[in-house]
Write a protein that holds these residues in place. Sequence first.
Motif, PDB file in Angstrom:
ATOM      1  N   PRO A  71      26.209  32.230  -4.308  1.00  0.00           N
ATOM      2  CA  PRO A  71      26.467  30.801  -4.453  1.00  0.00           C
ATOM      3  C   PRO A  71      27.814  30.502  -3.797  1.00  0.00           C
ATOM      4  O   PRO A  71      28.804  31.174  -4.080  1.00  0.00           O
ATOM      5  N   ASP A  72      27.835  29.554  -2.918  1.00  0.00           N
ATOM      6  CA  ASP A  72      29.062  29.283  -2.188  1.00  0.00           C
ATOM      7  C   ASP A  72      29.549  27.887  -2.496  1.00  0.00           C
ATOM      8  O   ASP A  72      28.773  26.959  -2.524  1.00  0.00           O
ATOM      9  N   VAL A 127      46.935  37.153  16.460  1.00  0.00           N
ATOM     10  CA  VAL A 127      45.558  36.827  16.084  1.00  0.00           C
ATOM     11  C   VAL A 127      45.123  37.819  15.022  1.00  0.00           C
ATOM     12  O   VAL A 127      45.074  39.026  15.281  1.00  0.00           O
ATOM     13  N   ALA A 128      44.812  37.333  13.823  1.00  0.00           N
ATOM     14  CA  ALA A 128      44.440  38.255  12.745  1.00  0.00           C
ATOM     15  C   ALA A 128      43.683  37.516  11.663  1.00  0.00           C
ATOM     16  O   ALA A 128      43.846  36.309  11.489  1.00  0.00           O
ATOM     17  N   ALA A 129      42.861  38.249  10.927  1.00  0.00           N
ATOM     18  CA  ALA A 129      42.192  37.692   9.758  1.00  0.00           C
ATOM     19  C   ALA A 129      43.225  37.455   8.659  1.00  0.00           C
ATOM     20  O   ALA A 129      44.204  38.197   8.548  1.00  0.00           O
ATOM     21  N   ALA A 130      43.033  36.398   7.879  1.00  0.00           N
ATOM     22  CA  ALA A 130      43.929  36.105   6.764  1.00  0.00           C
ATOM     23  C   ALA A 130      43.179  35.234   5.771  1.00  0.00           C
ATOM     24  O   ALA A 130      42.198  34.583   6.124  1.00  0.00           O
ATOM     25  N   ASP A 131      43.662  35.236   4.530  1.00  0.00           N
ATOM     26  CA  ASP A 131      43.108  34.329   3.531  1.00  0.00           C
ATOM     27  C   ASP A 131      43.770  32.976   3.705  1.00  0.00           C
ATOM     28  O   ASP A 131      44.988  32.862   3.656  1.00  0.00           O
ATOM     29  N   VAL A 132      42.943  31.946   3.897  1.00  0.00           N
ATOM     30  CA  VAL A 132      43.450  30.612   4.194  1.00  0.00           C
ATOM     31  C   VAL A 132      42.973  29.656   3.103  1.00  0.00           C
ATOM     32  O   VAL A 132      41.813  29.704   2.695  1.00  0.00           O
ATOM     33  N   ALA A 133      43.872  28.801   2.615  1.00  0.00           N
ATOM     34  CA  ALA A 133      43.488  27.782   1.628  1.00  0.00           C
ATOM     35  C   ALA A 133      42.877  26.599   2.372  1.00  0.00           C
ATOM     36  O   ALA A 133      43.566  25.911   3.123  1.00  0.00           O
ATOM     37  N   LEU A 134      41.562  26.413   2.176  1.00  0.00           N
ATOM     38  CA  LEU A 134      40.889  25.245   2.771  1.00  0.00           C
ATOM     39  C   LEU A 134      40.758  24.230   1.654  1.00  0.00           C
ATOM     40  O   LEU A 134      39.788  24.255   0.920  1.00  0.00           O
ATOM     41  N   GLY A 135      41.747  23.361   1.511  1.00  0.00           N
ATOM     42  CA  GLY A 135      41.694  22.478   0.356  1.00  0.00           C
ATOM     43  C   GLY A 135      41.800  23.317  -0.904  1.00  0.00           C
ATOM     44  O   GLY A 135      42.752  24.074  -1.066  1.00  0.00           O
ATOM     45  N   ASP A 136      40.791  23.244  -1.795  1.00  0.00           N
ATOM     46  CA  ASP A 136      40.905  23.894  -3.104  1.00  0.00           C
ATOM     47  C   ASP A 136      40.184  25.243  -3.152  1.00  0.00           C
ATOM     48  O   ASP A 136      39.939  25.774  -4.225  1.00  0.00           O
ATOM     49  N   THR A 137      39.812  25.813  -2.021  1.00  0.00           N
ATOM     50  CA  THR A 137      39.179  27.117  -2.061  1.00  0.00           C
ATOM     51  C   THR A 137      39.807  28.022  -0.996  1.00  0.00           C
ATOM     52  O   THR A 137      40.338  27.541   0.002  1.00  0.00           O
ATOM     53  N   THR A 138      39.772  29.323  -1.249  1.00  0.00           N
ATOM     54  CA  THR A 138      40.398  30.267  -0.314  1.00  0.00           C
ATOM     55  C   THR A 138      39.316  31.005   0.456  1.00  0.00           C
ATOM     56  O   THR A 138      38.351  31.484  -0.122  1.00  0.00           O
ATOM     57  N   VAL A 139      39.494  31.059   1.773  1.00  0.00           N
ATOM     58  CA  VAL A 139      38.455  31.595   2.643  1.00  0.00           C
ATOM     59  C   VAL A 139      39.102  32.590   3.606  1.00  0.00           C
ATOM     60  O   VAL A 139      40.186  32.348   4.136  1.00  0.00           O
ATOM     61  N   VAL A 148      40.352  18.516  14.419  1.00  0.00           N
ATOM     62  CA  VAL A 148      39.100  18.400  13.663  1.00  0.00           C
ATOM     63  C   VAL A 148      38.219  19.606  14.007  1.00  0.00           C
ATOM     64  O   VAL A 148      37.996  19.900  15.182  1.00  0.00           O
ATOM     65  N   SER A 149      37.736  20.278  12.980  1.00  0.00           N
ATOM     66  CA  SER A 149      36.882  21.449  13.194  1.00  0.00           C
ATOM     67  C   SER A 149      35.817  21.453  12.108  1.00  0.00           C
ATOM     68  O   SER A 149      35.848  20.622  11.204  1.00  0.00           O
ATOM     69  N   ASP A 150      34.852  22.357  12.215  1.00  0.00           N
ATOM     70  CA  ASP A 150      33.911  22.496  11.104  1.00  0.00           C
ATOM     71  C   ASP A 150      33.674  23.961  10.809  1.00  0.00           C
ATOM     72  O   ASP A 150      33.916  24.830  11.646  1.00  0.00           O
ATOM     73  N   VAL A 151      33.240  24.214   9.572  1.00  0.00           N
ATOM     74  CA  VAL A 151      33.104  25.593   9.108  1.00  0.00           C
ATOM     75  C   VAL A 151      32.007  25.651   8.058  1.00  0.00           C
ATOM     76  O   VAL A 151      31.742  24.663   7.373  1.00  0.00           O
ATOM     77  N   THR A 152      31.370  26.791   7.968  1.00  0.00           N
ATOM     78  CA  THR A 152      30.455  27.058   6.852  1.00  0.00           C
ATOM     79  C   THR A 152      31.003  28.261   6.110  1.00  0.00           C
ATOM     80  O   THR A 152      31.292  29.297   6.711  1.00  0.00           O
ATOM     81  N   VAL A 153      31.177  28.099   4.796  1.00  0.00           N
ATOM     82  CA  VAL A 153      31.754  29.157   3.975  1.00  0.00           C
ATOM     83  C   VAL A 153      30.613  29.901   3.277  1.00  0.00           C
ATOM     84  O   VAL A 153      29.709  29.284   2.719  1.00  0.00           O
ATOM     85  N   ALA A 154      30.649  31.217   3.308  1.00  0.00           N
ATOM     86  CA  ALA A 154      29.645  32.035   2.609  1.00  0.00           C
ATOM     87  C   ALA A 154      30.335  33.259   2.049  1.00  0.00           C
ATOM     88  O   ALA A 154      30.959  34.018   2.797  1.00  0.00           O
ATOM     89  N   GLY A 155      30.255  33.433   0.740  1.00  0.00           N
ATOM     90  CA  GLY A 155      30.840  34.619   0.116  1.00  0.00           C
ATOM     91  C   GLY A 155      32.324  34.756   0.380  1.00  0.00           C
ATOM     92  O   GLY A 155      32.818  35.863   0.603  1.00  0.00           O
ATOM     93  N   GLY A 156      33.053  33.657   0.391  1.00  0.00           N
ATOM     94  CA  GLY A 156      34.504  33.701   0.557  1.00  0.00           C
ATOM     95  C   GLY A 156      34.955  33.934   1.983  1.00  0.00           C
ATOM     96  O   GLY A 156      36.139  34.131   2.248  1.00  0.00           O
TER      97      GLY A 156
END
Length: 490
Positions: A45-46, A74-86, A202-210
């Motif tokens: 559930p995402d 350039v690296a992966a990191a945990d980013v706060a997208l509004g109220d969730t971390t991805v 402006v960008s778009d994203v789909t979040v799945a499993g964090g």
Amino acid sequence: MTGGITRRQALVLGSVGVGAVVVGGAGFALTELLSSEQQAGPGLPDRAPAAGAAWQEPDVLTSRDGVLDLELSVAAADVALGDTTVRMLTYNGTVPGPTLHLRPGDRLRIRLVNGLDEPTNLHTHGLYVSAEGNGDNPFVSVAPGESFAYEIDLPGDHPSGVFWYHPHRHGVVADQLFAGLYGAIVVDEEDWSIHPPRVVVVSDVTVAGGAVAGVTGFERMLGRTGETLLANGRPAPVLRGPAGDAQRLLLINACASRYLDLRFGGLDAQVRGVDSARWAEPVSADRLVLAPGNRADVVVTMPDAATRLIAAEYDRGQGAGGMMGGMDAVSPEAAVLALEPGAAAPASAIAPATPNRLSDLGAVGVDATRTLTMSMGMGGGAGMRFLIDGRGFAPGRVDQSVRIGSVEEWTIVNDSPMDHPFHLHIWPMQVLRQGGQDVVGVDVRDVVDVPAGSAVTVRIAFDAFPGRTVYHCHILDHEDLGMMGVIEAS
Ligand code: C2O
Ligand code: CU
Ligand code: CU
């Protein structure tokens, strides 16, 4: 704003508001294949991030004494997208990466450090600079753990405008950009301590499993559309300011595939330019379509009541040659941002736009004409091949040879049932005809939408920068699937 349509407004709407030609054709539905591909996904559930976050803008790095020198890691990191971390991919840990504020004549030095486990590189989209060597060279590939020193010299007459940077390593561009790799570049003569604009990436994203969701072959074929629209990495953030105050928005469409059909209804919006073009007079607009890669400089007046800037539902046509009846590439309506009157400090005065030198190529002699045809054919990994002039991308093959000093007229034909935004690196294109209609005035851009089953005619002045670079569809999945060619200027 509610008055009669002006000539300039007709130009804006006419050249960007051409709808998709929907090519009919019933065929087998792909619903079964789709649902089985989706079942193979993580199945967690995402939670998409909630809209209404506070306004935030990327950090600004400003050139000094003619130089901007920076490292982009350039690296992966945990980013706060509004109220969730991805878990996302980042430049220097943030989405978007830092805004680069440059002046004409500046030297931009970027040390790109690749902390990914796959190759990447960097493209400065729209900059009028050399594509050779360690300039804006799309053929560079930076291996995992390696770095590359870019050195990009802006000429003294570089147009002021909004540009951006993103990866351009063929085959993984859409994946890397969709995962968070993009940032703004602004070239102007202004002192932002006095006249700070609002950069809106402006960008778009789909979040799945964090993390950022992967995509199916079918989504690649259509061009992936994220479920959540982000402005500066936040869903529909709220910009506050006193009612009646002018806010200057520098909008960048950094989506991998989504067209932004911006609706300014209820807002007083004055468009000052698109891509690197700055117009002598602003154009009052109700609607402005930004294809992937396009930018706009828009002044809006803070309304008396909360108002959302909407990207309307947009239909890019059908994939798979029309054989999958009913499977159109449609992005649903979404809010880009909200404007709310509030007690915030008044915005500073906005300096008038400096018009760029825009020689009208409509009036000059043409040295050569050519026709480029974008098409889709059966076969290939995703079930479809994406071609220009019947060929997929081959980095070692020169598809177009042009002469420095020449002006060429190109007719770009879209022989497929979906829209393709055509992008040429380095040299801007002046749109002469679109959808069978002549364009009024001087409309210059570096991404030109070519709606399904139609053609666009542009003129290009190859006035500088010998070397090799590329042109391609800016639906980045299509570019990765081969809809790209090589141009050499000498
Ligand atoms: Cu924005 Cu060749 O790309
Ligand atoms: Cu580009
Ligand atoms: Cu395309």
